[in-house]
Design an enzyme around this catalytic site. Structure first.
Site, mmCIF file in Angstrom:
data_model
loop_
_atom_site.group_PDB
_atom_site.id
_atom_site.type_symbol
_atom_site.label_atom_id
_atom_site.label_comp_id
_atom_site.label_asym_id
_atom_site.label_seq_id
_atom_site.Cartn_x
_atom_site.Cartn_y
_atom_site.Cartn_z
ATOM 1 N N ASN A 5 0.866 -1.188 0.000
ATOM 2 C CA ASN A 5 0.000 0.000 0.000
ATOM 3 C C ASN A 5 0.900 1.234 0.000
ATOM 4 O O ASN A 5 1.502 1.569 1.021
ATOM 5 C CB ASN A 5 -0.875 -0.043 1.266
ATOM 6 N N TRP A 6 0.976 1.888 -1.149
ATOM 7 C CA TRP A 6 1.865 3.061 -1.254
ATOM 8 C C TRP A 6 1.255 4.308 -0.619
ATOM 9 O O TRP A 6 1.914 5.324 -0.505
ATOM 10 C CB TRP A 6 2.202 3.341 -2.734
ATOM 11 N N LYS A 7 -0.006 4.241 -0.247
ATOM 12 C CA LYS A 7 -0.693 5.401 0.352
ATOM 13 C C LYS A 7 -0.515 6.629 -0.554
ATOM 14 O O LYS A 7 -0.486 6.481 -1.769
ATOM 15 C CB LYS A 7 -0.195 5.653 1.778
ATOM 16 N N HIS A 43 -9.352 0.947 5.208
ATOM 17 C CA HIS A 43 -8.057 1.122 5.868
ATOM 18 C C HIS A 43 -8.252 2.043 7.074
ATOM 19 O O HIS A 43 -9.051 2.973 7.031
ATOM 20 C CB HIS A 43 -7.048 1.716 4.879
ATOM 21 N N GLU A 64 -6.626 4.422 8.132
ATOM 22 C CA GLU A 64 -6.420 5.849 7.852
ATOM 23 C C GLU A 64 -7.670 6.459 7.224
ATOM 24 O O GLU A 64 -7.983 7.626 7.431
ATOM 25 C CB GLU A 64 -5.188 6.030 6.946
ATOM 26 N N GLU A 89 -4.992 -5.343 10.674
ATOM 27 C CA GLU A 89 -3.965 -4.321 10.858
ATOM 28 C C GLU A 89 -4.214 -3.587 12.172
ATOM 29 O O GLU A 89 -5.022 -2.636 12.209
ATOM 30 C CB GLU A 89 -4.015 -3.308 9.711
ATOM 31 N N GLY A 119 2.963 1.790 10.760
ATOM 32 C CA GLY A 119 3.958 2.847 10.614
ATOM 33 C C GLY A 119 4.711 3.176 11.892
ATOM 34 O O GLY A 119 5.399 4.195 11.964
ATOM 35 N N SER A 123 3.801 -2.622 10.168
ATOM 36 C CA SER A 123 5.255 -2.661 10.366
ATOM 37 C C SER A 123 5.914 -3.963 9.936
ATOM 38 O O SER A 123 6.891 -4.409 10.544
ATOM 39 C CB SER A 123 5.605 -2.335 11.836
ATOM 40 N N GLY A 143 2.908 -1.277 4.243
ATOM 41 C CA GLY A 143 2.930 0.146 3.918
ATOM 42 C C GLY A 143 4.333 0.604 3.584
ATOM 43 O O GLY A 143 4.828 0.438 2.464
ATOM 44 N N GLY A 144 5.018 1.173 4.571
ATOM 45 C CA GLY A 144 6.330 1.793 4.353
ATOM 46 C C GLY A 144 7.326 0.927 3.601
ATOM 47 O O GLY A 144 8.022 1.406 2.705
#
Ligand code: PEP
Length: 252
Positions: free
Chosen positions: A12-14, A97, A99, A168, A174, A213, A234-235
């Site tokens: 997920n590049w957000k 998600h 977010e 998640e 993150g 993470s 993610g990251g």
């Protein structure tokens, strides 16, 4: 565990990645071509602005979106329908998600409407659930996730090929924090039981990803837990080397 569905590692590049970031997809193509026997499928979910380019460039790699609108079309400025996504060649969409639940106040009922829209268009829904730190500390994690699953996944039209659940924990996203293996095992077994309760035998075949993470150094341990059928990342998905390190640790 036997009989587990084929794993999926989705990135997920957000809200990250300009056109130049497509070179990361080129690099993934190359790595996948060198490893024809990977024990997982790979997906990247870039921002909407580069979805079309990503679809054209990806080889042996699915491209997913990060959100959609529930309607077919109409007066919804700035939104994207599921039919627009399939028209591009996108095959999946991340929904609910944390977010989006936090930043846009998305409720499980709204997520369920988007899942229906995704199914209408033939997209796979990657449905995110997970508790906050306060909810975990007060012993509510299993209950919160039960409510999110019941509220976000429609009974009609859902089967093992069109949904993926991503657990998640919000406090792990993150932050570099990850739950204990025992806590991941407990939650994934709980989600499996919920899915079997809702979808009987199909519930056994649905993929349940862990997200929060995940990186190369912890992937083997996390991906080995029963009922963990891959990762939502993610990251560590932004760079092909970091993303593929997860595959190398867990699925090669
Ligand atoms: C995510 O946002 O879906 C996620 C898992 O992020 P990270 O891997 O950066 O914790």
């Amino acid at each position: 565990m036997t009989n587990q569905p084929k794993a999926l590692v989705a990135g997920n590049w957000k809200m990250n990645g300009l056109t130049a970031a497509i070179t990361e997809i080129d690099s993934l193509n190359h790595k996948i071509a060198n490893h024809p026997n990977m024990a997982c499928e790979l997906m990247i979910c870039p921002p909407a602005t580069i979805l079309a380019t990503a679809v054209l460039r990806a080889e042996n790699l699915e491209i997913g979106a990060q959100d959609c609108h529930a309607a077919l079309g109409g007066a919804h400025t700035g939104d994207v329908s599921t039919e627009m996504l399939t028209d591009l060649g996108v095959t999946a969409v991340i929904l609910g998600h944390s977010e989006r639940r936090a930043d846009h106040g998305e409720t499980s009922a709204q997520v369920a409407e988007k899942v229906v829209a995704a199914q209408r268009a033939g997209l796979v829904s990657i449905i995110c659930v997970g508790e906050t730190e306060a909810e975990r500390k007060s012993g509510q994690a299993l209950g919160v996730v039960s409510e999110q699953i019941a509220g976000s996944i429609p009974l009609d039209g859902t089967h093992a090929d069109n949904i993926v659940v991503a657990y998640e924990p919000v406090w792990a996203i993150g932050t570099g924090l990850v739950p204990s293996v025992a806590d991941v095992a407990e939650m994934h077994a709980h989600i499996r039981d919920l899915l079997k309760g809702m979808f009987e035998n199909d519930g056994d075949k649905m993929r349940i990803l862990y997200g929060g993470s995940v990186k190369g150094s912890n992937a083997a341990e996390l991906m080995n837990v029963d009922n963990v059928n891959g990762a939502l990342v993610g990251g560590a998905s932004l760079k092909a080397d970091d993303f593929f390190a997860i595959v190398e640790a867990a699925y090669l």
